[in-house]
Design a protein around this motif. Sequence first.
Motif, PDB file in Angstrom:
ATOM      1  N   ALA A  74       0.827  -1.206   0.000  1.00 48.85           N
ATOM      2  CA  ALA A  74       0.000   0.000   0.000  1.00 48.85           C
ATOM      3  C   ALA A  74       0.859   1.253   0.000  1.00 48.85           C
ATOM      4  N   LEU A  77       2.527   1.739  -3.492  1.00 53.32           N
ATOM      5  CA  LEU A  77       1.604   2.266  -4.492  1.00 53.32           C
ATOM      6  C   LEU A  77       1.265   3.726  -4.220  1.00 53.32           C
ATOM      7  N   ALA A  78       1.114   4.080  -2.937  1.00 53.23           N
ATOM      8  CA  ALA A  78       0.762   5.457  -2.599  1.00 53.23           C
ATOM      9  C   ALA A  78       1.891   6.420  -2.957  1.00 53.23           C
ATOM     10  N   GLU A  81       1.987   6.993  -6.621  1.00 47.64           N
ATOM     11  CA  GLU A  81       0.956   7.935  -7.070  1.00 47.64           C
ATOM     12  C   GLU A  81       1.334   9.375  -6.738  1.00 47.64           C
ATOM     13  N   ARG A  95      -6.850   6.763   1.443  1.00 45.86           N
ATOM     14  CA  ARG A  95      -6.325   6.151   0.228  1.00 45.86           C
ATOM     15  C   ARG A  95      -5.458   4.933   0.555  1.00 45.86           C
ATOM     16  N   LEU A  99      -6.004   1.086  -0.634  1.00 44.82           N
ATOM     17  CA  LEU A  99      -4.947   0.343  -1.335  1.00 44.82           C
ATOM     18  C   LEU A  99      -4.679  -0.998  -0.649  1.00 44.82           C
ATOM     19  N   GLN A 102      -7.562  -3.130  -1.829  1.00 46.81           N
ATOM     20  CA  GLN A 102      -7.432  -3.539  -3.228  1.00 46.81           C
ATOM     21  C   GLN A 102      -6.323  -4.577  -3.409  1.00 46.81           C
ATOM     22  N   THR A 103      -5.227  -4.412  -2.667  1.00 49.24           N
ATOM     23  CA  THR A 103      -4.153  -5.402  -2.735  1.00 49.24           C
ATOM     24  C   THR A 103      -4.645  -6.756  -2.232  1.00 49.24           C
ATOM     25  N   HIS A 132     -13.213  -0.680  -9.134  1.00 50.71           N
ATOM     26  CA  HIS A 132     -11.922  -0.072  -8.868  1.00 50.71           C
ATOM     27  C   HIS A 132     -12.089   1.236  -8.121  1.00 50.71           C
ATOM     28  N   ASP A 133     -11.272   1.444  -7.078  1.00 47.80           N
ATOM     29  CA  ASP A 133     -11.242   2.662  -6.276  1.00 47.80           C
ATOM     30  C   ASP A 133     -12.514   2.862  -5.450  1.00 47.80           C
TER      31      ASP A 133
END
Length: 558
Positions: A74, A77-78, A81, A95, A99, A102-103, A132-133
């Motif tokens: 997480a 990925l953050a 971004e 966020r 993440l 989602q992972t 997604h999201d």
Amino acid sequence: MRVSEPDNSDSATAGMQPEEALSETEVIERIRGRAAAATPATQEFRRRHLPAVLAYARLCSRDSDAAAALATQAFTLAVREIRRGINAPGTWRHRLLILVQQTAVSWSSDSRRDHLAPSFVACIEATGSPIHDRPLPLGTRPRDAALLDAFHSLPERTRGILWHAVIEAEPDSEVAAQVGVEPSALDALQASAHKALQKAYLRAHLERNGSQTCGRFQRLIEAATEPSDLRRSPDLERHMSVCSCCTLAVAQLFRLKQDPGGALADGLLGWGSAAYLATAPTHARTQPQPPQSDAAVPATAPVVLPPARRPRALHGRTGVPAHQRGRRVLGATAVVAAVVVAAVVALLPDDHHHPDQIARPLQPPHLTAAATSSHAAPATNTPPSPSTSASPTPTPTPTPTHQHTRAPSPPPIPRPRSNVNLAIHKTVAASSHTQDYVPSNAVDGDTSTYWEATNHVFPQWFEIDLGSAADVRRLVMNLPPLEDWNRRHQTITIEGSMNGYDWRTVVPATSYFFDAAEGNTATVTPASPTRTRYLKLVFSANTGWPAAQLSELQLFAS
């Protein structure tokens, strides 16, 4: 002519404000800047959010190694971004949790699925393909995505105040530092943030779900949900008697006023929101780590797990349990909302219409039509406040450092107070459920709600994850203490497990008698103390109804 090389030394950051004193926006700006400033800023970003991210990762996984891997990914990925110039639509804490979610969803499709919590896997299976999201849905009804849309539409500072002050109830000094304001201004800003959210939610909800007629009732709905406004609106009452959209809007607005933290967490995080609020170490921060040579957060970077904290009560700033709030009279419109919302909430459109067996569903406020205000009596199954003498925790020695950052090595096994309900708001799963009688109803602290499995199918099971191993010496099983619940026997086998795979019998199949005249409760005391993390109740018969039923499960260490 010789060209001088870029200066990436510490002198490049000389005179800059230390990262600990920066607001979240300023930290993000530094991560996007020069390497000399980005490295310590990335470490500060990680330090601020690591305890909360790990707390949620633990809910999604079976073990600490899997939680560490989810948290690491997480952060990776953050930071990626952030460096690409992508801004978090909500807050960066939110966020990061999404993440993690989602992972974990991506793990469910390969061999890493075995490392996920059974309740999380069950939610994914019930949901199908998550959008997604968007957070995984909550409860068995479609999620009201208007709350997420409303949150995203608010200014950045307002979103930060709502998340850190309202949802996670962090200290005012920390919230003020996060959003870049003076602590003295926080109360006024929080009040205005509440109002802005309510207006944004109603507008987004009516735009997403309502008709042209619904829009004409917006101001009447706002007035009807003000505690100080006891006026009746016959026009609105007649409209709500046939409009599920406006009925849900009123119910959600009531909850945003009475339990803003719980309502926001449910709408923004979805799966596991109640358990996250109960276990997230929102007042804890890890010690700053020395900057790495590269500002990136590698996927293989080790993550140090802070010790698990004792769950805190899911109370708002009023200190009143959520299920006891909202008893004040708010006019006849509120009565209509309380009566109708349970029947119509499932009718609203949403991004997807798939159930979730795990998290606590939205419940309308309990309102009456009495002419005077009254306070609710405490729930009968709420455990008494633990006494000082009952706590095995020694008195801490004063120290200038934060006590919660000190972890002994090896960490001691936590010993919960003997009269604390270990099951309250824990993560649960079940073999099935019917209608909106979801498993989380059996750990929400309210005996009027209950879990019911699919009818005419036995055996059925109910499983709870305590989060860590604990000694269980007494189990209390409840059904709703209502006179119209006839007497019944339920045959139940109690099993325990340390890993969620290998189960052992704690109490063999036994017929337990439930009688509403005696509280509709059954108490089980195992022959010897049971140390377990997972506990499973296997129902094989019910003489009063053709399904497994459980209103509340309470577990105690004495």
